[in-house]
Design a protein around this motif. Structure first.
Motif, mmCIF file in Angstrom:
data_model
loop_
_atom_site.group_PDB
_atom_site.id
_atom_site.type_symbol
_atom_site.label_atom_id
_atom_site.label_comp_id
_atom_site.label_asym_id
_atom_site.label_seq_id
_atom_site.Cartn_x
_atom_site.Cartn_y
_atom_site.Cartn_z
ATOM 1 N N ARG A 124 0.835 -1.216 0.000
ATOM 2 C CA ARG A 124 0.000 0.000 0.000
ATOM 3 C C ARG A 124 0.864 1.257 0.000
ATOM 4 N NH1 ARG A 124 -3.052 -3.214 3.628
ATOM 5 N NH2 ARG A 124 -2.085 -2.214 5.429
ATOM 6 N N GLU A 125 1.915 1.268 0.806
ATOM 7 C CA GLU A 125 2.815 2.425 0.872
ATOM 8 C C GLU A 125 3.476 2.693 -0.478
ATOM 9 O OE1 GLU A 125 5.508 1.371 3.977
ATOM 10 O OE2 GLU A 125 3.924 1.221 5.483
ATOM 11 N N SER A 126 3.734 1.625 -1.223
ATOM 12 C CA SER A 126 4.400 1.756 -2.528
ATOM 13 C C SER A 126 3.411 1.847 -3.682
ATOM 14 C CB SER A 126 5.333 0.551 -2.750
ATOM 15 O OG SER A 126 6.329 0.492 -1.749
ATOM 16 N N HIS A 127 2.118 1.876 -3.362
ATOM 17 C CA HIS A 127 1.052 1.989 -4.371
ATOM 18 C C HIS A 127 1.115 0.837 -5.382
ATOM 19 C CE1 HIS A 127 0.283 5.918 -2.635
ATOM 20 N NE2 HIS A 127 1.541 6.252 -2.850
ATOM 21 N N ILE A 128 1.410 -0.355 -4.881
ATOM 22 C CA ILE A 128 1.384 -1.551 -5.724
ATOM 23 C C ILE A 128 -0.024 -2.130 -5.636
ATOM 24 C CG2 ILE A 128 2.351 -3.847 -6.130
ATOM 25 C CD1 ILE A 128 4.866 -2.878 -4.579
ATOM 26 N N PRO A 129 -0.738 -2.223 -6.759
ATOM 27 C CA PRO A 129 -2.132 -2.689 -6.692
ATOM 28 C C PRO A 129 -2.242 -4.175 -6.371
ATOM 29 C CG PRO A 129 -1.490 -2.259 -8.966
ATOM 30 C CD PRO A 129 -0.353 -1.790 -8.112
ATOM 31 N N ILE A 130 -3.213 -4.510 -5.516
ATOM 32 C CA ILE A 130 -3.529 -5.886 -5.196
ATOM 33 C C ILE A 130 -5.047 -6.029 -5.208
ATOM 34 C CG2 ILE A 130 -3.230 -5.352 -2.740
ATOM 35 C CD1 ILE A 130 -2.504 -8.303 -2.307
ATOM 36 N N TYR A 131 -5.531 -6.987 -5.988
ATOM 37 C CA TYR A 131 -6.968 -7.190 -6.162
ATOM 38 C C TYR A 131 -7.370 -8.537 -5.576
ATOM 39 C CZ TYR A 131 -6.514 -3.314 -9.448
ATOM 40 O OH TYR A 131 -6.242 -2.094 -10.019
ATOM 41 N N TYR A 132 -8.402 -8.515 -4.712
ATOM 42 C CA TYR A 132 -8.885 -9.734 -4.077
ATOM 43 C C TYR A 132 -10.134 -10.238 -4.796
ATOM 44 C CZ TYR A 132 -5.628 -8.459 -0.402
ATOM 45 O OH TYR A 132 -4.474 -8.141 0.290
ATOM 46 N N ASP A 133 -10.525 -11.472 -4.456
ATOM 47 C CA ASP A 133 -11.686 -12.116 -5.095
ATOM 48 C C ASP A 133 -11.517 -12.156 -6.609
ATOM 49 O OD1 ASP A 133 -13.228 -12.511 -2.623
ATOM 50 O OD2 ASP A 133 -13.379 -10.312 -2.622
ATOM 51 N N LYS A 134 -10.269 -12.323 -7.042
ATOM 52 C CA LYS A 134 -9.955 -12.417 -8.472
ATOM 53 C C LYS A 134 -9.439 -13.839 -8.743
ATOM 54 C CE LYS A 134 -10.309 -8.277 -10.553
ATOM 55 N NZ LYS A 134 -11.004 -8.062 -11.839
ATOM 56 N N ARG A 135 -10.355 -14.737 -9.043
ATOM 57 C CA ARG A 135 -9.998 -16.136 -9.264
ATOM 58 C C ARG A 135 -9.676 -16.378 -10.734
ATOM 59 N NH1 ARG A 135 -10.126 -20.493 -6.324
ATOM 60 N NH2 ARG A 135 -11.251 -19.403 -4.662
ATOM 61 N N LEU A 136 -8.425 -16.678 -11.019
ATOM 62 C CA LEU A 136 -8.013 -16.951 -12.398
ATOM 63 C C LEU A 136 -8.730 -18.187 -12.921
ATOM 64 C CD1 LEU A 136 -5.824 -16.092 -14.623
ATOM 65 C CD2 LEU A 136 -4.533 -18.065 -13.752
ATOM 66 N N VAL A 137 -9.194 -18.100 -14.155
ATOM 67 C CA VAL A 137 -9.844 -19.246 -14.803
ATOM 68 C C VAL A 137 -8.922 -19.850 -15.846
ATOM 69 C CG1 VAL A 137 -11.784 -19.994 -16.234
ATOM 70 C CG2 VAL A 137 -12.150 -18.335 -14.396
ATOM 71 N N THR A 138 -8.346 -19.010 -16.683
ATOM 72 C CA THR A 138 -7.496 -19.534 -17.751
ATOM 73 C C THR A 138 -6.593 -18.445 -18.298
ATOM 74 O OG1 THR A 138 -7.514 -20.835 -19.803
ATOM 75 C CG2 THR A 138 -9.083 -19.007 -19.660
ATOM 76 N N ILE A 139 -5.566 -18.878 -19.006
ATOM 77 C CA ILE A 139 -4.728 -17.971 -19.793
ATOM 78 C C ILE A 139 -5.204 -18.097 -21.229
ATOM 79 C CG2 ILE A 139 -2.382 -17.564 -20.647
ATOM 80 C CD1 ILE A 139 -1.383 -18.522 -17.901
ATOM 81 N N THR A 140 -5.705 -17.014 -21.767
ATOM 82 C CA THR A 140 -6.312 -17.057 -23.097
ATOM 83 C C THR A 140 -5.295 -16.876 -24.208
ATOM 84 O OG1 THR A 140 -6.873 -14.713 -22.815
ATOM 85 C CG2 THR A 140 -8.583 -16.321 -22.314
ATOM 86 N N SER A 141 -4.143 -16.260 -23.899
ATOM 87 C CA SER A 141 -3.106 -16.067 -24.912
ATOM 88 C C SER A 141 -1.747 -15.995 -24.229
ATOM 89 C CB SER A 141 -3.358 -14.779 -25.706
ATOM 90 O OG SER A 141 -2.306 -14.541 -26.629
ATOM 91 N N ASP A 142 -0.820 -16.835 -24.677
ATOM 92 C CA ASP A 142 0.535 -16.864 -24.117
ATOM 93 C C ASP A 142 1.522 -16.449 -25.206
ATOM 94 O OD1 ASP A 142 2.902 -17.359 -22.826
ATOM 95 O OD2 ASP A 142 2.726 -19.533 -22.844
ATOM 96 N N GLY A 143 1.743 -15.139 -25.315
ATOM 97 C CA GLY A 143 2.658 -14.620 -26.315
ATOM 98 C C GLY A 143 1.943 -14.360 -27.639
ATOM 99 N N PRO A 144 2.696 -13.849 -28.638
ATOM 100 C CA PRO A 144 4.144 -13.620 -28.606
ATOM 101 C C PRO A 144 4.569 -12.310 -27.919
ATOM 102 C CG PRO A 144 3.267 -13.058 -30.752
ATOM 103 C CD PRO A 144 2.119 -13.617 -29.970
ATOM 104 N N TYR A 145 3.610 -11.363 -27.754
ATOM 105 C CA TYR A 145 4.007 -10.059 -27.223
ATOM 106 C C TYR A 145 3.585 -9.841 -25.767
ATOM 107 C CZ TYR A 145 4.930 -9.126 -32.125
ATOM 108 O OH TYR A 145 5.418 -9.194 -33.402
ATOM 109 N N ASN A 146 2.573 -10.572 -25.309
ATOM 110 C CA ASN A 146 2.126 -10.448 -23.925
ATOM 111 C C ASN A 146 1.336 -11.692 -23.540
ATOM 112 O OD1 ASN A 146 -0.492 -10.092 -25.000
ATOM 113 N ND2 ASN A 146 -0.212 -7.868 -25.100
ATOM 114 N N VAL A 147 0.839 -11.682 -22.328
ATOM 115 C CA VAL A 147 -0.004 -12.767 -21.827
ATOM 116 C C VAL A 147 -1.379 -12.188 -21.525
ATOM 117 C CG1 VAL A 147 -0.299 -14.533 -20.033
ATOM 118 C CG2 VAL A 147 2.002 -13.876 -20.767
ATOM 119 N N GLU A 148 -2.410 -12.853 -22.034
ATOM 120 C CA GLU A 148 -3.785 -12.443 -21.748
ATOM 121 C C GLU A 148 -4.420 -13.509 -20.867
ATOM 122 O OE1 GLU A 148 -6.775 -10.572 -24.727
ATOM 123 O OE2 GLU A 148 -7.402 -12.679 -24.504
ATOM 124 N N PHE A 149 -5.156 -13.078 -19.837
ATOM 125 C CA PHE A 149 -5.694 -14.042 -18.879
ATOM 126 C C PHE A 149 -7.064 -13.584 -18.399
ATOM 127 C CE2 PHE A 149 -2.590 -11.107 -17.287
ATOM 128 C CZ PHE A 149 -3.083 -10.587 -16.101
#
Length: 423
Positions: free
Chosen positions: A120-145
């Motif tokens: 919190r002091e460093s303003h690093i975001p943290i989100y709760y109740d965020k349950r990952l389901v899948t990774i929809t794209s792995d590359g080539p330029y980024n990861v989508e989830f």
């Protein structure tokens, strides 16, 4: 497309010790990170954790160590005691003189709360109740989830710090499932004042007797509370069965009380002091060695229990997760055309897998040491940890485990890759 510069955004799945440490380490290196946690913000994992010098060096590097020291109990040695109260062996968890830091025991919630405050002091975001389901794209330029609530996000890299039952691991290693080791550790908490502790009786201690091994581990800064428990063979249950056992405090209490008369008096006094409502257990699960902790693109990376769940016997589960993320953060900050992600990640993985194998060997021998005498007698030579095996550490023999500085190790890999690129 291979990443040849520090990532612009790292997504961290899991707000446990590994995930929060990684977020803080990346922040110090000017790499933006976002943490996603499946559970609610008020979820309490409970229990304590023992941290040895290798982990404390990591926490020191990100400013956590000095903030939690006064919330911790410091100690050096775990003593092995026989039924007569004699010290038969010792295992060094830390030593300021030998290894740079005393070991500490701290309540997991207090450590996590302090790290969350730093986020919190460093303003690093943290989100709760965020349950990952899948990774929809792995590359080539980024990861989508994608998350259970329908939210979709992207990042340059995604780090799976989501534990032994990792959803991230399942996206590219679907057949890698946790395996049960056949043991549970049944535990509780008692007040030190309620125990009949002999004079000059070293704690923490593992008391060895006919039924096996019994842990007596002080916790809280003043040592006024003791974590106690013993491991036993137990048939695997399905998830609903484990949950039912977790709620059945009386059954856990009764199991812990078995063979009470075969324990020495100090253990009997602990058993007499056990409050039924504070009974718990830990089922020992592990992950079979994985061929890779990296996805095809190397943009999805597993750390901590998601990559290498380690039974708690040698106290190295959390400690090795800290090592994973310290080395990884430093390496990511050094990416360049001479140090591309694919080669850098493979260097990291090779080092970490070799080291984890050695830690697992130590853990297996420590597990064997805690078996009941009848089972121990059936083991092959060398199966039980002893001075002649991986050593107790009073002469500095555990430097291989406690002394590496993982940031420095990562810097050395960077130099090797740069030299190779220009040779």
């Amino acid at each position: 497309m291979v990443l040849t510069a520090p990532p612009s955004e790292v997504a961290i799945i899991g707000a446990g010790l590994a995930g929060l440490t990684l977020a803080l380490a990346l922040h110090d290196l000017d790499i933006r990170a976002t943490v996603y946690e499946a559970r609610s913000e008020d979820f309490d994992q409970g229990g304590g954790v023992m941290l040895s010098p290798n982990a404390l060096r990591v926490l020191d590097s990100i400013g956590v160590y000095e903030r939690v020291l006064d919330k911790s109990l410091q100690f050096d040695v775990l003593a092995f005691k026989d039924g007569r109260g004699q010290t038969t062996d010792e295992y060094y968890f830390g030593s300021a003189k030998l290894y740079g830091y005393q070991a500490i025991r701290i309540m997991r919630k207090e450590l996590l709360d302090e790290m969350k405050a730093m986020l919190r002091e460093s303003h690093i975001p943290i989100y709760y109740d965020k349950r990952l389901v899948t990774i929809t794209s792995d590359g080539p330029y980024n990861v989508e989830f994608a998350f259970q609530n329908g939210h979709v996000a992207t990042a340059s890299l995604l780090i799976g710090a989501d534990g032994i039952h990792s959803t991230v691991r399942g996206t590219f290693l679907p057949h890698a499932k946790p395996t049960y080791a056949g043991f549970i550790g049944i535990n509780s908490v008692v007040q030190r004042s309620q125990l009949r502790i002999p004079d000059d009786y070293k704690l923490p201690a593992t008391v060895m007797a006919k039924p096996g091994a019994f842990l007596l581990v002080p916790q809280k800064p003043d040592g006024s509370e003791l974590f106690i428990g013993s491991q036993r063979r137990f048939a695997e249950l399905d998830p609903s069965g484990w949950e039912a056992l977790r709620k059945d405090k009386r059954k856990l209490y009764d199991m812990l009380q078995e063979n009470k008369a075969d324990w020495p008096d100090v253990v009997q006094s602990a058993l007499e002091a056990v409050p039924v409502d504070r009974m718990g257990f830990w089922a020992f699960y592990g992950i079979p060695p994985l061929a890779s902790w990296l996805s095809r693109s190397k943009r999805v990376i597993l750390v901590g229990d998601a990559a290498h769940a380690i039974p708690p016997t040698a106290g190295q589960g959390a400690n090795q997760a800290f090592e994973d993320v310290r080395a990884l953060a430093t390496l990511l900050s050094k990416l360049s055309p001479d140090v591309p992600l694919d080669k850098a990640a493979e260097k990291w993985q090779a080092y970490r897998q070799t080291r984890i194998k050695k830690v697992l060997d130590l853990t297996q021998q420590m597990n064997a040491k805690r078996l009941p005498e009848a089972e121990k007698a059936q083991l092959p030579p060398g199966a039980v940890w002893s001075d002649s095996s991986l050593t107790r550490g009073d002469g500095g023999e555990l430097r291989w485990l406690y002394n590496p500085d993982l940031a420095q190790e990562a810097e050395s890999w960077v130099q090797e890759l740069k030299q190779a690129a220009h040779s």
